[in-house]
Each structure stands twice: as structure tokens, then as C-alpha cells.
Design an enzyme around this catalytic site. Structure first.
Site, PDB file in Angstrom:
ATOM      1  N   ASN A   1       0.827  -1.191   0.000  1.00  0.00           N
ATOM      2  CA  ASN A   1       0.000   0.000   0.000  1.00  0.00           C
ATOM      3  C   ASN A   1       0.871   1.254   0.000  1.00  0.00           C
ATOM      4  OD1 ASN A   1      -2.622   1.585   0.589  1.00  0.00           O
ATOM      5  ND2 ASN A   1      -1.243   2.233   2.211  1.00  0.00           N
ATOM      6  N   GLU A   2       0.863   1.988  -1.107  1.00  0.00           N
ATOM      7  CA  GLU A   2       1.416   3.344  -1.261  1.00  0.00           C
ATOM      8  C   GLU A   2       2.930   3.431  -1.136  1.00  0.00           C
ATOM      9  OE1 GLU A   2      -0.833   6.026   1.245  1.00  0.00           O
ATOM     10  OE2 GLU A   2      -2.529   6.016  -0.154  1.00  0.00           O
ATOM     11  N   ASN A   3       3.629   2.315  -1.159  1.00  0.00           N
ATOM     12  CA  ASN A   3       5.085   2.406  -1.060  1.00  0.00           C
ATOM     13  C   ASN A   3       5.734   2.825  -2.375  1.00  0.00           C
ATOM     14  OD1 ASN A   3       4.669   1.556   1.522  1.00  0.00           O
ATOM     15  ND2 ASN A   3       5.429  -0.517   1.220  1.00  0.00           N
TER      16      ASN A   3
ATOM     17  N   SER B   1      -0.464  -0.676  -4.762  1.00  0.00           N
ATOM     18  CA  SER B   1      -1.621   0.199  -4.952  1.00  0.00           C
ATOM     19  C   SER B   1      -1.270   1.539  -4.324  1.00  0.00           C
ATOM     20  CB  SER B   1      -2.863  -0.396  -4.292  1.00  0.00           C
ATOM     21  OG  SER B   1      -3.999   0.392  -4.524  1.00  0.00           O
TER      22      SER B   1
END
Length: 812
Positions: free
Chosen positions: A420-422, A466
Site C-alpha cells: 500500500n502506497e510504497n 496500490s
């Protein structure tokens, strides 16, 4: 033989800043459980969810704990294998049996097995699990592997533990510790099924195929046979080594479909291990036959991200999922079923298990399998850079292997996602320079995890992260792959959702406080205000109240009274998210999914959730339910003018007539039209609106209402704060009914977003609908379900309970 070891546990603090009241003291412990829950049960600490208690318990972050029990057993017989099995320990532990150190644990996301053949004895056996401070361990690992950027202060990226355990912008910083999953003793003198990995596919002709890959753990050499049954079909194979492969074909398999697309038949899968013809171990699963892919083929706009199930393109309507209680062992199967039912009742078909939480329990996936809720599963990496060196890398691979294998047969699971968002953290957040050449996790997302998915689960797709866009594109590019939309909430008015047409919006949301009953149960500030101390502690977002204020101001007055502020901010949250959903759906099939942040809460907090931590639906929940309705009318800008968009998420065409009326708030018709409606299955259609419908004589006192076979849309010509609403636009009566109360409302003037906040009257009260708009002269019936027998039922129509936007626009 399997024997659970859940009885007789005791807990004591053994190191770190132990407070005086715990020194030398033992308390009964529940396993599975956690230290906080045990100390609460012993009345030694307050409930950290209430008031400012969370801040008073930070000393627990650095305390070391020991769980201990004594159990009766027999020493291993000749040729018998005995193992002590922990399905989950949170997190840094040393396990000892009768003074022998069996081993150490450093990963909450996996299980551990210890050979106790040399330590187990006849009679009483002393078992201890000593838990070191997770924070201290994470700091040690960070010092060893190098500092890496993260979104929050604690080094949650240096330890394989639920990241949000260290606090998040909606969660408490409690840093749990405990034996959080079952523990048992396993013994066998033949062999056991060490791994069962069923790959479920459907052949082109409709035959279901279950390829079961087995691994044995042998105690003795015997003639072993594996018998695999799927429904009434059975196959068997002799197991000559430690691995075996059995295929069972199911002709004309009934297909599993997402909810709203078909049924969810599940087949019983049984794997029986025979030794010399006698059963010695058995494993059971439930499987569903379906195919799933994600269409990412480039097109004239960019590249889509569209789920295709059984050959049919699916618009994903859903939400992001976080752990449903920060104390994970309090989450029961029944609670999960209620939550998934709420998702389905809100017309959702997908939940994304977010990467800052956990691989969910089997109970969660059971509920999704049964209800047809597709699951997007993140691997547990979120909002941080992660070291790719040992010892972290080995733990990542071990947990991924275990959980891919555990979940491989789940029909509801439709995607593995790397993080997530890395990826945007590296490219867009200004963090890249801080690395100074150190690894940051890319190898996990583009090499290790896809390799493991390809090896262990080639039946479903994988995405690196994502948001994600292919190649060298920015990860959050609206024209490719998946997007997170956070400029709205953080910086822009919610009308700016229309700035982008994403291919798939995997995160977007807007904050609001919990329901009144939840808020007042957990926070007791006097007076209670948006800036009172406990309320602020339960607002974890950076400048959260400021963003609530700025988000409200363009649409509604900002009330001075707290109770009215509570209603106005809840209403604005609902409006904002519904605005985004309707925009995204109106661009289907170009946009193929909208996942709201977030469905649920893990404690009582002002957050983005639709359902608060006491399981009560907020007004947002009802707004989502309306916006995700299978048939939806919405007014959207197209080619410079408002256009009616009809969205049909059914397998049948939507035909008939749209009746559109521009009328005064008093109900006088000013312009009318009838528009032919014909929307193919799973499609959208644009309907032009004539100028006389769109050009009000008095924008402050007129509304355009369009209706078609149960769907309607109300289009206003100014913001609520500028409209000439009647602040008392209805009359209402209450009648007792089976299971609760019926409330009949008659509109005397235009009513916008009528809501019945029944939890203010009875904590268990739930209303069947909310945010209902009525033209003058129209009526609506609400049903409130409650076990309470109200002394004065008329309280359900008090002005602070039966509310509408008219009242928020003109606060009393």
C-alpha cells in the site's frame, strides 16, 4: 492427535518500565489473547479506548511480558513425533518448555512449530512464552539494517508486526503483545499432512479442476495413500515420497460469482491420508469454481484495471478493510459476518484487505466466500520503506509462503497486491533521497512476491502495489492501473473528485465523527467540543478538524454547537463520498472500480469509516448504499452542461421512462419532461436534459428531480448554505411496530437528506434507511429496529434525532 493448550495461563511483567502495581504480580491470562485484555480483565488498567486512557498506557510499549502455563502430557513414545504449534505470536518471543529453549519468534504474520521430543515429559510440563518489547526490537533492527522513511514515528517497517499496531491516522498506538492465535500440541507416529495446496480452476468446457498439492511429514515409513474428494467425485494416489499431486475433475461445475452477478456455490474438499489403508490425518476446505483475471491491456485512454470473473467484466463496488478491532482476539466469527453483511447490504461486492493490517483470519474469508464478496488482499507493507536484507527478508518470504498456501483455495480472493502506497512514497513523496542507496522494498514487490505467487498460486493475478501504473509512469497516473485520490480531503473540495477519471480508484474518502451513541460512550469531556482533550485524542489525522472545517465551509455553515457540528460533519462526509462514487460510476467502463476508504473502524474515533467501532452505521453508510445501488440516476457534467447518467449494474436491460421535473421547494412544477430510458446490461447511458429543466428562475428555491422505476436523483442549483430551505419542512408520526417503531414523514416543503439518528434514543436502535430527499407533498416511512421499549416514542421525531440538510443549512 491435536490437543489445544489454552487453559491455565498466567501473565506477569518481567522487564522494562514495570509500574509498581505490577511488580511481582501474576494475573490470569486468556489464550488466544493479549496483555492489554488480561490487565483490563484484572482491573489493573483502564479501557484504552475510553477518554485519554490510550495516552496513559504508553509505558506498556517497552515492558517485557511472560505467559506461563502447566499442562499434563505423556512423554513421546518410540517413533512418535511431537510438536508444539503456535499459529500466531505477537510478536518477539522466546518459547521454553521445562526450561529448554525451543526457539524464538519475530513475526506476527506466521505460525511456528517446535519439536518437543526431547523436552516433553510425563506428567506436568511447564511452558513459558516470554515476549520482548516489539518497539525495542524494531528499534534494534532499524539500527542494524539502517533507518528508512515511514509515515509515522515508530519503526513499524523494521518488524513483521501489524503496522497499525503502532498507531495510524485512524488508530490507537497500543503496540499489542500476546499469543494471538491458537496453540496446541500435535503428536503422530505415522505421518501428517504438512501442507495442502489446492489449485482450483475451470477448463474451457466448464469442467472444474482441483489440483491438490500435498506435502507429508513422516514419523515412520508406511504405505501412504492420499484420497481427495470434491463433492461426490473422488481420486486417490499412492504417496511414495514426501509430496504428491492429486487431480479431481468436476464436470459441469457450478460457478462461483461475485454478489450481484450470480450464486456462490461452494464444494466440500476433503483430503484423507491413509497409512496401510487406515486414516491417520484429514484436511478439509471449501472451494468454489471460478476464473479471475485483471484486464490491463492498453487502450485508447491508457490501460485499464478491470476485474474479469468467469469471462464477465465486473465493476468493483466496495471499500477498504482494516482490522475490525485493534484487539484482534475480540473479533468473533459472528462479528465478521455482521460486518460483511453490512457491506453486502450497502451494495458492495469487494473488500480490499489493506496492507497495514494483517492477513485476515479464516473466518473473514469464510464470510466472503459465502456471500460473494471479492477480496483484494494486500501483502502487509504500508506507507514505508522496508529493508530487503536478512533477517527481515527471510521472515517476509516465510509469511508469504504460509499465507499464500493458506488462502489459495478461496474463491473470494481475486487479487494479491504487493503493498500500500510504497511505490508513490518512492517516486512522489520526496522520500527517495533519504535512502542513500539502501534497499526500500522494490525487490519484494517486483521479484520475491510475484515469484511466490507464480509458484504457489498461479490461479489469480498479482499487482505490485496500490496505486500502480505500469512501466516508468507515476504510480498514481489516472489513465493507467489503480489510483488513490487523496488531494480531496487533504487539500481540495470534494467537487474536485471530477478532476480525474481514474481507471480504478482503490482509495478515496472523507472523514466524519462516529455515531452519537459511540461518541458519548467513549468520550466524556465536559463540555464536549471538537477541541476538547479526549475528542482530540480520538482524532488521529493530521489537522483533521481543520480539514473537516474547510471541507464543510463551502457547502454548509460551520455550527458553533457541538451536537449540530457533529451532524453537519457526518452529513458532509456522506455527501463527499457519494459525490465521488457517482462520478466514478458514471465513467464506467472506463473506470472499473471504486473502493471507499474505509468500511470499518478498530476503535471509537473520528475517521473515514462508514461503520463505527461499535458496529453502528454512520450516515455515510447509507450514502454509499444509495450511490452503489444497482440502478442509479446521477447528474454529471458532460460537454459543458449537466447531463443525466443512468447506470445499470444488472444483467437485464433497464428500460422505461425517466420523468424529470423542475419545481419549487413548495412543490409547484415549473418544467417537466419524459425521457425514454434504455440502458443495456452492465452499462451506462447519457440522457440530455432540456434547457428549461436546467435554468431555474430562482436557483435558491428550486430543484430538479428525475425518477425512473425506483431510482431518483435530486439536482439543486446552489450549495445548501445559499438555498432558501424551509428549516421545518415536514411533519412526522411514530407508531409502535413489531421489532421497533414506524416513523411516517410527510414533506410540507422540499426536504433534503432526511436522517433518523435513532442511536441517540436507544443505543441498539438502527434505522432501515437514511439521507432520503422528498419533494413537497411526498411521504416516506422509516423503520427503527430496537429492543428498547420507549416510554415516549415521540422522542424519535425530536429535532436533534429526525434531522435533514435543511436544519444543517440553517442551524438553530
Amino acid at each position: 492427535m491435536r490437543e489445544t493448550l489454552h487453559g491455565g495461563w498466567r501473565l506477569r511483567a518481567v522487564g522494562g518500565p514495570v509500574p509498581a502495581f505490577l511488580v511481582g504480580r501474576q494475573v490470569p491470562a486468556v489464550v488466544p489473547g493479549s496483555t492489554h485484555l488480561d490487565l483490563m480483565a484484572a482491573d489493573l488498567i483502564p479501557d484504552p479506548y475510553l477518554d485519554r486512557n490510550e495516552a496513559a498506557l504508553t509505558w506498556m510499549h517497552r515492558v517485557d511480558w511472560q505467559y506461563a502455563t502447566v499442562f499434563q502430557a505423556q512423554a513421546p513414545r518410540l517413533d512418535e513425533r511431537v510438536e508444539l504449534v503456535f499459529d500466531g505470536i505477537d510478536t518477539i518471543a522466546t518459547v521454553e518448555l521445562n526450561g529448554d529453549v525451543l526457539g524464538h519468534t519475530a513475526n506476527m504474520h506466521r505460525g511456528y512449530r517446535f519439536d518437543v521430543s526431547e523436552s516433553l515429559r510425563d506428567g506436568a510440563n511447564d511452558l513459558t512464552v516470554t515476549l520482548s518489547s516489539a518497539l525495542a526490537h524494531a528499534e534494534q533492527m532499524e539500527a542494524q539494517l539502517g533507518w528508512r522513511q515511514r509515515a509515522y514515528p515508530h519503526p513499524y517497517n523494521a518488524i513483521r508486526k501489524m503496522a497499525c499496531s503502532f498507531g495510524w491516522d485512524w488508530g490507537p498506538d497500543l503496540q499489542t503483545a500476546g499469543i494471538w492465535k491458537p496453540v496446541r500440541l500435535e503428536r503422530w507416529d505415522t505421518a501428517r499432512l504438512a501442507q495442502v495446496r489446492p489449485l482450483v480452476t475451470v477448463d474451457a468446457g466448464g469442467t472444474g479442476r482441483v489440483d491438490v498439492h500435498l506435502e507429508l511429514d513422516r514419523a515412520t515409513d508406511r504405505d501412504y495413500t492420499a484420497v481427495v474428494a470434491v463433492g461426490d467425485r473422488e481420486e486417490r494416489v499412492a504417496v511414495t515420497g514426501d509430496i504428491a499431486h492429486v487431480t479431481v475433475l468436476v464436470p459441469d461445475a457450478r460457478l462461483w460469482w461475485p454478489v450481484g452477478y450470480g450464486e456462490q456455490p461452494l464444494y466440500e474438499l476433503t483430503i484423507t491420508l491413509l497409512a496401510d489403508g487406515e486414516p491417520v490425518d484429514v484436511a478439509r476446505r471449501r472451494v468454489g469454481f471460478r476464473t479471475v483475471t485483471v484486464d490491463t491491456e492498453p487502450d485508447e485512454t491508457g490501460a485499464p484495471f478491470t476485474f474479469v470473473v468467469n469471462g464477465k467484466r465486473v465493476f468493483a463496488k466496495g471499500a477498504n478493510w482494516i482490522p475490525d478491532d485493534h484487539f484482534l482476539t475480540r473479533i468473533t466469527p459472528e462479528r465478521l459476518q455482521r460486518r460483511i453483511d453490512q457491506a453486502v447490504d450497502a451494495n458492495m461486492n469487494m473488500l480490499r484487505v489493506w496492507g497495514g493490517g494483517i492477513y485476515e483470519t479464516d473466518d473473514f474469508y469464510d464470510a466472503c466466500d459465502e456471500r460473494g464478496v471479492m477480496v483484494w488482499q494486500d501483502f502487509p507493507f504500508a506507507c514505508a520503506f522496508y529493508a530487503e536484507e536478512e533477517p527481515l527478508r527471510g521472515e517476509v518470504e516465510a509469511e508469504a509462503r504460509e499465507n499464500i498456501t493458506r488462502l489459495v483455495a478461496r474463491p473470494s480472493l481475486v487479487l494479491w497486491n504487493g503493498n500500500n502506497e510504497n511505490l508513490p512514497a518512492y517516486t512522489d513523496w520526496g522520500w527517495q533521497e533519504s535512502l542513500q542507496g539502501r534497499s526500500w522494498g522494490l525487490g519484494y514487490y517486483t521479484e520475491l512476491l510475484p515469484k511466490l505467487v507464480d509458484e504457489l498460486d498461479p490461479t489469480r493475478p498479482y499487482a505490485p502495489g496500490s496505486p500502480y501504473s505500469p512501466g516508468d509512469l507515476p504510480p498514481n497516473d489516472a489513465h493507467y492501473g489503480t489510483r488513490h485520490e487523496w488531494d480531496v480531503w487533504n487539500a481540495l473540495d470534494y467537487s474536485h473528485y471530477r478532476d480525474h477519471i481514474p481507471r480504478f480508484c482503490a482509495e478515496f474518502g472523507f472523514q466524519g465523527p462516529p455515531t452519537w451513541a459511540t461518541l458519548t460512550r467513549s468520550i466524556h469531556d465536559q463540555p464536549l467540543t471538537p477541541t476538547s482533550p479526549a475528542f482530540l485524542l480520538h482524532q488521529k489525522a493530521d489537522d483533521g478538524n481543520g480539514k473537516l472545517h474547510r471541507g464543510l465551509q463551502p457547502h454548509l455553515p460551520v455550527p458553533d454547537d457541538f451536537e449540530q457540528w457533529h451532524w453537519a460533519t457526518q452529513l458532509n462526509q456522506a455527501r463527499a463520498v457519494a459525490f465521488g462514487i457517482e462520478h466514478f460510476r458514471s465513467w464506467s467502463p472506463r473506470t472499473a472500480g471504486a473502493l471507499v476508504w474505509q468500511l470499518n473502524d478498530c476503535w471509537p474515533v473520528t475517521s473515514w469509516s462508514a461503520v463505527d467501532s461499535d458496529e453502528r452505521p454512520k450516515p455515510l453508510y447509507y450514502a454509499i448504499k444509495h450511490a452503489f445501488a444497482p440502478r442509479l440516476l446521477t447528474v454529471q457534467p458532460r460537454q459543458g452542461r449537466p447531463t443525466l447518467v443512468a447506470i445499470n449494474d444488472h444483467d437485464q436491460p433497464w428500460t422505461g421512462t425517466v420523468r424529470a421535473t423542475r419545481q419549487t421547494f413548495d412543490g409547484d412544477p415549473l418544467a417537466t419532461a419524459e425521457l425514454p430510458l434504455s440502458v443495456p446490461p452492465r452499462s451506462t447511458a447519457l440522457l440530455d436534459l432540456a434547457d428549461d429543466l436546467l435554468k431555474p428562475a430562482d436557483p435558491k428555491s428550486e430543484v430538479l428531480i428525475a425518477t425512473a422505476s425506483g431510482a431518483d436523483v435530486h439536482h439543486l442549483f446552489a450549495e445548501d448554505r445559499d438555498l432558501g430551505y424551509d428549516p421545518a419542512p415536514f411533519v412526522a408520526t411514530v407508531t409502535p411496530a413489531a421489532g421497533g417503531y414506524r416513523i411516517d414523514v410527510q414533506a410540507t416543503s422540499y426536504v433534503r437528506d432526511l436522517a433518523l439518528l435513532a442511536d441517540k434514543i436507544a443505543p441498539d436502535a438502527v434505522v432501515d434507511d437514511m439521507l432520503v430527499s422528498l419533494a413537497a407533498g411526498q411521504s416516506h416511512c422509516f423503520f427503527v429496529r430496537t429492543t428498547a421499549s420507549l416510554h415516549s416514542p415521540s422522542t424519535l421525531v425530536r429535532l436533534d434525532v429526525l434531522r435533514c440538510a435543511n436544519m444543517a443549512a440553517a442551524p438553530r
